[in-house]
Design an enzyme around this catalytic site. Sequence first.
Site, PDB file in Angstrom:
ATOM      1  N   ASP A  24       0.871  -1.178   0.000  1.00 55.51           N
ATOM      2  CA  ASP A  24       0.000   0.000   0.000  1.00 55.51           C
ATOM      3  C   ASP A  24       0.903   1.222   0.000  1.00 55.51           C
ATOM      4  OD1 ASP A  24      -2.370   1.633   0.303  1.00 55.51           O
ATOM      5  OD2 ASP A  24      -1.877   1.851   2.421  1.00 55.51           O
ATOM      6  N   SER A  25       0.290   2.383  -0.220  1.00 55.00           N
ATOM      7  CA  SER A  25       1.048   3.633  -0.147  1.00 55.00           C
ATOM      8  C   SER A  25       1.542   3.897   1.272  1.00 55.00           C
ATOM      9  CB  SER A  25       0.153   4.791  -0.571  1.00 55.00           C
ATOM     10  OG  SER A  25      -0.897   4.941   0.369  1.00 55.00           O
ATOM     11  N   CYS A  54      -4.437  -1.346  -1.919  1.00 51.94           N
ATOM     12  CA  CYS A  54      -4.573   0.092  -2.117  1.00 51.94           C
ATOM     13  C   CYS A  54      -5.561   0.304  -3.263  1.00 51.94           C
ATOM     14  CB  CYS A  54      -3.201   0.657  -2.481  1.00 51.94           C
ATOM     15  SG  CYS A  54      -3.210   2.403  -2.938  1.00 51.94           S
ATOM     16  N   GLU A  84      -1.366   9.230   7.774  1.00 46.05           N
ATOM     17  CA  GLU A  84       0.054   8.856   7.731  1.00 46.05           C
ATOM     18  C   GLU A  84       0.887   9.716   8.680  1.00 46.05           C
ATOM     19  OE1 GLU A  84       2.023   6.598   5.987  1.00 46.05           O
ATOM     20  OE2 GLU A  84       0.167   5.624   5.362  1.00 46.05           O
ATOM     21  N   CYS A  99     -10.884   3.589   0.375  1.00 44.65           N
ATOM     22  CA  CYS A  99      -9.433   3.732   0.545  1.00 44.65           C
ATOM     23  C   CYS A  99      -9.084   2.918   1.780  1.00 44.65           C
ATOM     24  CB  CYS A  99      -9.069   5.203   0.763  1.00 44.65           C
ATOM     25  SG  CYS A  99      -7.375   5.481   1.344  1.00 44.65           S
ATOM     26  N   HIS A 126      -6.957   3.288   3.971  1.00 42.06           N
ATOM     27  CA  HIS A 126      -6.661   4.068   5.184  1.00 42.06           C
ATOM     28  C   HIS A 126      -7.933   4.378   5.992  1.00 42.06           C
ATOM     29  CE1 HIS A 126      -2.748   4.833   3.311  1.00 42.06           C
ATOM     30  NE2 HIS A 126      -2.353   5.474   4.390  1.00 42.06           N
TER      31      HIS A 126
HETATM   32  N1  DGL Z   1      -4.637   3.487   0.946  1.00 40.83           N
HETATM   33  C1  DGL Z   1      -4.694   3.912  -0.395  1.00 40.83           C
HETATM   34  C2  DGL Z   1      -5.991   3.583  -1.085  1.00 40.83           C
HETATM   35  O1  DGL Z   1      -6.621   2.625  -0.725  1.00 40.83           O
HETATM   36  C3  DGL Z   1      -4.108   5.210  -0.834  1.00 40.83           C
HETATM   37  C4  DGL Z   1      -4.107   6.391   0.052  1.00 40.83           C
HETATM   38  C5  DGL Z   1      -3.170   7.428  -0.502  1.00 40.83           C
HETATM   39  O2  DGL Z   1      -1.959   7.191  -0.408  1.00 40.83           O
HETATM   40  O3  DGL Z   1      -3.651   8.425  -1.049  1.00 40.83           O
HETATM   41  O4  DGL Z   1      -6.391   4.233  -2.022  1.00 40.83           O
END
Ligand code: DGL
Length: 265
Positions: free
Chosen positions: A10-11, A73, A150, A180, A182
């Site tokens: 993931d990011s 992600c 983050e 997302c 996150h």
């Molecule tokens: N967690 C990621 C997603 O599901 C990306 C969040 C990000 O880095 O913008 O899209």
Amino acid sequence: MSGARIGVFDSGVGGLTVLAALRRRLPTAQLLYVADSAHAPYGERSNDYVLARSRALTRFLLAEGAQAVVVACNTATALAIETLRRDWPDVPFVGIEPAVKPALADSASVAVLATPATLASARFGALLAAHGGARAPRLQPCPGLADAIEREGAHAPRTRELVAELCTPLRGCTRIVLGCTHYPLVADAIRAALGAVELLDPADAVAEQTARVTSVLGAAAPGPALRCWSSGDMRRLQRVAHDCGLGDVAAEPLPSGAPQPPAPQ
Ligand code: DGL
């Protein structure tokens, strides 16, 4: 039961919500996780940037012996998974996308929270066209939210304020699609802003699909049950992993010159 070695990326720390679901569903798998926190937020980067990072992380995970890759992600799934599948046709990839189809299965009033890049992607447009029909959900891009999670943390006052702001236009919605990985980390703040809404997180469905895909793979050579790398803050990764029920995980810095697997065809 799968003893496969499965790479997950993931990011940043968001994909740990998917990793936790994978751990529950595949207790004997060897899981490799990369949080690309130094390069987050993917959802506010260009398509080329997200694709380049997705390729680099896939190369790294394959060099570490991953037999399958979970793109934990939504943004990288939307912008890169088709290319990754073309680049490595022999590797099974599992992606994640907003749970639009189940969300629109009845007459609930639905909103989708996702990154700007996910909502702008052709893949999301096609998903909506396939399942939206006459019922269009409210689409709420969340610039800054993954970044706040983050950098500040999911429970920080500034992060909670941002969630409240982003949720203000969604009052009256009864079902929220967490588009997302996150965002499950701020589920409490979303409920605080919107009351008793239903939150749809597809992490368990991704774990189920990964179990299906990896059931045909042979067991990997013996190795640790879990290894984690981060290109950013190791302690943040450990804290969020703990919050996700993954216990005390060791975290290693992501090497910048990661070894390369054989060139993709
Ligand atoms: N967690 C990621 C997603 O599901 C990306 C969040 C990000 O880095 O913008 O899209």
